[in-house]
Design a protein around this motif. Sequence first.
Motif, mmCIF file in Angstrom:
data_model
loop_
_atom_site.group_PDB
_atom_site.id
_atom_site.type_symbol
_atom_site.label_atom_id
_atom_site.label_comp_id
_atom_site.label_asym_id
_atom_site.label_seq_id
_atom_site.Cartn_x
_atom_site.Cartn_y
_atom_site.Cartn_z
ATOM 1 N N GLY A 55 0.817 -1.212 0.000
ATOM 2 C CA GLY A 55 0.000 0.000 0.000
ATOM 3 C C GLY A 55 0.847 1.257 0.000
ATOM 4 O O GLY A 55 0.558 2.219 -0.707
ATOM 5 N N LEU A 56 1.914 1.243 0.779
ATOM 6 C CA LEU A 56 2.784 2.417 0.834
ATOM 7 C C LEU A 56 3.526 2.615 -0.482
ATOM 8 O O LEU A 56 3.705 3.743 -0.952
ATOM 9 C CB LEU A 56 3.779 2.281 1.992
ATOM 10 C CG LEU A 56 3.165 2.346 3.397
ATOM 11 C CD1 LEU A 56 4.221 2.150 4.454
ATOM 12 C CD2 LEU A 56 2.452 3.669 3.607
ATOM 13 N N LEU A 57 3.933 1.498 -1.090
ATOM 14 C CA LEU A 57 4.608 1.567 -2.389
ATOM 15 C C LEU A 57 3.665 2.143 -3.440
ATOM 16 O O LEU A 57 4.033 3.025 -4.233
ATOM 17 C CB LEU A 57 5.068 0.154 -2.782
ATOM 18 C CG LEU A 57 6.164 0.040 -3.823
ATOM 19 C CD1 LEU A 57 7.433 0.722 -3.346
ATOM 20 C CD2 LEU A 57 6.464 -1.436 -4.131
ATOM 21 N N MET B 1 -0.572 -15.391 1.774
ATOM 22 C CA MET B 1 -1.060 -14.092 1.262
ATOM 23 C C MET B 1 -2.501 -14.230 0.774
ATOM 24 O O MET B 1 -2.830 -15.158 0.045
ATOM 25 C CB MET B 1 -0.145 -13.628 0.117
ATOM 26 C CG MET B 1 -0.340 -12.177 -0.237
ATOM 27 S SD MET B 1 0.777 -11.607 -1.539
ATOM 28 C CE MET B 1 2.252 -11.193 -0.652
ATOM 29 N N THR B 2 -3.373 -13.312 1.198
ATOM 30 C CA THR B 2 -4.770 -13.382 0.790
ATOM 31 C C THR B 2 -4.956 -12.775 -0.602
ATOM 32 O O THR B 2 -4.045 -12.145 -1.148
ATOM 33 C CB THR B 2 -5.653 -12.607 1.778
ATOM 34 O OG1 THR B 2 -5.286 -11.227 1.706
ATOM 35 C CG2 THR B 2 -5.486 -13.101 3.200
ATOM 36 N N GLY B 3 -6.143 -12.943 -1.159
ATOM 37 C CA GLY B 3 -6.433 -12.391 -2.474
ATOM 38 C C GLY B 3 -6.295 -10.879 -2.509
ATOM 39 O O GLY B 3 -5.732 -10.312 -3.448
ATOM 40 N N ALA B 4 -6.791 -10.224 -1.448
ATOM 41 C CA ALA B 4 -6.722 -8.757 -1.406
ATOM 42 C C ALA B 4 -5.280 -8.279 -1.372
ATOM 43 O O ALA B 4 -4.926 -7.282 -2.013
ATOM 44 C CB ALA B 4 -7.480 -8.236 -0.172
ATOM 45 N N GLN B 5 -4.427 -9.017 -0.646
ATOM 46 C CA GLN B 5 -3.023 -8.629 -0.577
ATOM 47 C C GLN B 5 -2.332 -8.804 -1.922
ATOM 48 O O GLN B 5 -1.559 -7.932 -2.347
ATOM 49 C CB GLN B 5 -2.306 -9.462 0.491
ATOM 50 C CG GLN B 5 -2.698 -9.046 1.907
ATOM 51 C CD GLN B 5 -2.072 -9.913 2.968
ATOM 52 O OE1 GLN B 5 -1.656 -11.032 2.704
ATOM 53 N NE2 GLN B 5 -2.006 -9.407 4.184
ATOM 54 N N ALA B 6 -2.635 -9.908 -2.599
ATOM 55 C CA ALA B 6 -2.045 -10.143 -3.912
ATOM 56 C C ALA B 6 -2.470 -9.040 -4.884
ATOM 57 O O ALA B 6 -1.655 -8.493 -5.640
ATOM 58 C CB ALA B 6 -2.472 -11.513 -4.441
ATOM 59 N N PHE B 7 -3.756 -8.671 -4.831
ATOM 60 C CA PHE B 7 -4.297 -7.619 -5.684
ATOM 61 C C PHE B 7 -3.564 -6.297 -5.431
ATOM 62 O O PHE B 7 -3.180 -5.575 -6.362
ATOM 63 C CB PHE B 7 -5.794 -7.469 -5.390
ATOM 64 C CG PHE B 7 -6.461 -6.343 -6.117
ATOM 65 C CD1 PHE B 7 -6.599 -6.363 -7.496
ATOM 66 C CD2 PHE B 7 -6.970 -5.256 -5.415
ATOM 67 C CE1 PHE B 7 -7.225 -5.320 -8.164
ATOM 68 C CE2 PHE B 7 -7.585 -4.207 -6.072
ATOM 69 C CZ PHE B 7 -7.714 -4.247 -7.445
ATOM 70 N N LEU B 8 -3.328 -6.006 -4.158
ATOM 71 C CA LEU B 8 -2.647 -4.765 -3.785
ATOM 72 C C LEU B 8 -1.216 -4.751 -4.330
ATOM 73 O O LEU B 8 -0.739 -3.727 -4.825
ATOM 74 C CB LEU B 8 -2.661 -4.633 -2.264
ATOM 75 C CG LEU B 8 -2.244 -3.299 -1.662
ATOM 76 C CD1 LEU B 8 -3.047 -2.168 -2.268
ATOM 77 C CD2 LEU B 8 -2.445 -3.331 -0.156
ATOM 78 N N TRP B 9 -0.524 -5.893 -4.242
ATOM 79 C CA TRP B 9 0.844 -5.972 -4.769
ATOM 80 C C TRP B 9 0.868 -5.775 -6.280
ATOM 81 O O TRP B 9 1.765 -5.111 -6.811
ATOM 82 C CB TRP B 9 1.496 -7.307 -4.390
ATOM 83 C CG TRP B 9 2.200 -7.219 -3.078
ATOM 84 C CD1 TRP B 9 1.785 -7.732 -1.890
ATOM 85 C CD2 TRP B 9 3.422 -6.528 -2.801
ATOM 86 N NE1 TRP B 9 2.680 -7.397 -0.899
ATOM 87 C CE2 TRP B 9 3.692 -6.669 -1.420
ATOM 88 C CE3 TRP B 9 4.318 -5.795 -3.590
ATOM 89 C CZ2 TRP B 9 4.814 -6.117 -0.817
ATOM 90 C CZ3 TRP B 9 5.441 -5.237 -2.982
ATOM 91 C CH2 TRP B 9 5.679 -5.399 -1.619
ATOM 92 N N VAL B 10 -0.119 -6.372 -6.991
ATOM 93 C CA VAL B 10 -0.175 -6.182 -8.452
ATOM 94 C C VAL B 10 -0.341 -4.702 -8.767
ATOM 95 O O VAL B 10 0.388 -4.139 -9.600
ATOM 96 C CB VAL B 10 -1.329 -7.014 -9.064
ATOM 97 C CG1 VAL B 10 -1.535 -6.643 -10.520
ATOM 98 C CG2 VAL B 10 -1.029 -8.506 -8.930
ATOM 99 N N LEU B 11 -1.288 -4.023 -8.073
ATOM 100 C CA LEU B 11 -1.495 -2.577 -8.283
ATOM 101 C C LEU B 11 -0.210 -1.798 -8.018
ATOM 102 O O LEU B 11 0.182 -0.928 -8.808
ATOM 103 C CB LEU B 11 -2.590 -2.062 -7.341
ATOM 104 C CG LEU B 11 -4.043 -2.355 -7.668
ATOM 105 C CD1 LEU B 11 -4.944 -1.673 -6.640
ATOM 106 C CD2 LEU B 11 -4.393 -1.852 -9.062
ATOM 107 N N ALA B 12 0.462 -2.135 -6.908
ATOM 108 C CA ALA B 12 1.670 -1.399 -6.531
ATOM 109 C C ALA B 12 2.763 -1.578 -7.575
ATOM 110 O O ALA B 12 3.432 -0.611 -7.971
ATOM 111 C CB ALA B 12 2.153 -1.876 -5.154
ATOM 112 N N LEU B 13 2.918 -2.809 -8.058
ATOM 113 C CA LEU B 13 3.979 -3.063 -9.032
ATOM 114 C C LEU B 13 3.667 -2.400 -10.371
ATOM 115 O O LEU B 13 4.570 -1.866 -11.025
ATOM 116 C CB LEU B 13 4.197 -4.578 -9.192
ATOM 117 C CG LEU B 13 4.759 -5.242 -7.928
ATOM 118 C CD1 LEU B 13 4.875 -6.757 -8.093
ATOM 119 C CD2 LEU B 13 6.129 -4.652 -7.564
#
Lengths: 175, 171
Positions: A55-57, B1-13
């Motif tokens: 989130g921070l990234l 890692m949950t689905g929401a966390q994976a989704f967040l990482w994809v958005l961040a990357l």
Amino acid sequence: MIALLRRHASLMVIAAIGAAAAAALWQKRGSGAVFEALTHAWDLFLFIAPSLLAGLLLAGALRQLISPGALARWMGADSGWFGLVVATLAGALTPGGPMAAFPLVLVLAGAGADRGALVAYILSWGLNGFQRLLIYEVPLLGPEFTIMRVLVTAWMPIIAGWGARRIPIAWEPTR
Amino acid sequence: MTGAQAFLWVLALVAMGLCARRGAIPARKAVAETGQSLAKILPLFAVALPMAAFLAELVPADAASAWIGPESGLSGIAVGAVAGGFMPGGPFVTFPLVIAFAKAGAGVPQMTALVTGWAIYGIHRIITWEYPVLGWRFVALRMLAGLPLPILAGVLAELIDVVVPITLGRP
């Protein structure tokens, strides 16, 4: 000095409450209960940590990509419901905590947004800012509760902004 | 890692990728800002999570049910909304406390009102940020415009919870 105090005010309040609670727990149930609570806190941290970092990234990257001032020309006093909807969307998409969001209100005001749009913007950020939803609310309170709460509150900033345009309190940015 | 966390990482990357396409400077700035935010947030976590955990142990199992339980109705929603305004900090404090309240028997509509009340009435944020940056007139304008919303959110959550029961807590 005041800025320093302000930045650390919530830290100190939380630490004081935490210390009092730890003392009370120790008194009531002994050191084992305190240690057990600390283990729960650590587990919770490990559970949030991946979302927190991502989130921070995401927030850091979005701040480089989006310039909110460009949106303000759609948020003027004559922008009607459309301006309030734009402001509500912009608020929900604004990354970061209060140290980022409140100064942005001044930026938007300087770029032409009216008080109704600004009220809608900051309420939408507070209620449904995406970063807080994804980092904290979904992992901690669960997707069902979060989705329900977002559905219930998503439209509220639009109505509040409409109301704010009719409340006779004039506001000018101070700086 | 949950689905929401994976989704967040994809958005961040993806967002980092877009930054990198704009050049090395925005990308480096984004990473530096992430580090700065992390340095600000970690001390808060270090005190807030233990605080919430201690409080959760101290609150008896059914302590919350009379005031803000599922049967407490409109008065419980009002109590939740006002209590939300007095939460002593950001989401890292409020959400662990909501979990503690839920464990102690709080209802979903009442907790909806609490989270909404925290977002709209939150006194700690008014004192530390909104008043110093925007002034009392803006605070008054926003409070008047948003005054009924936490109660309304609780009532709507109650209507939804009757039709589709909502669970509160980790997936």
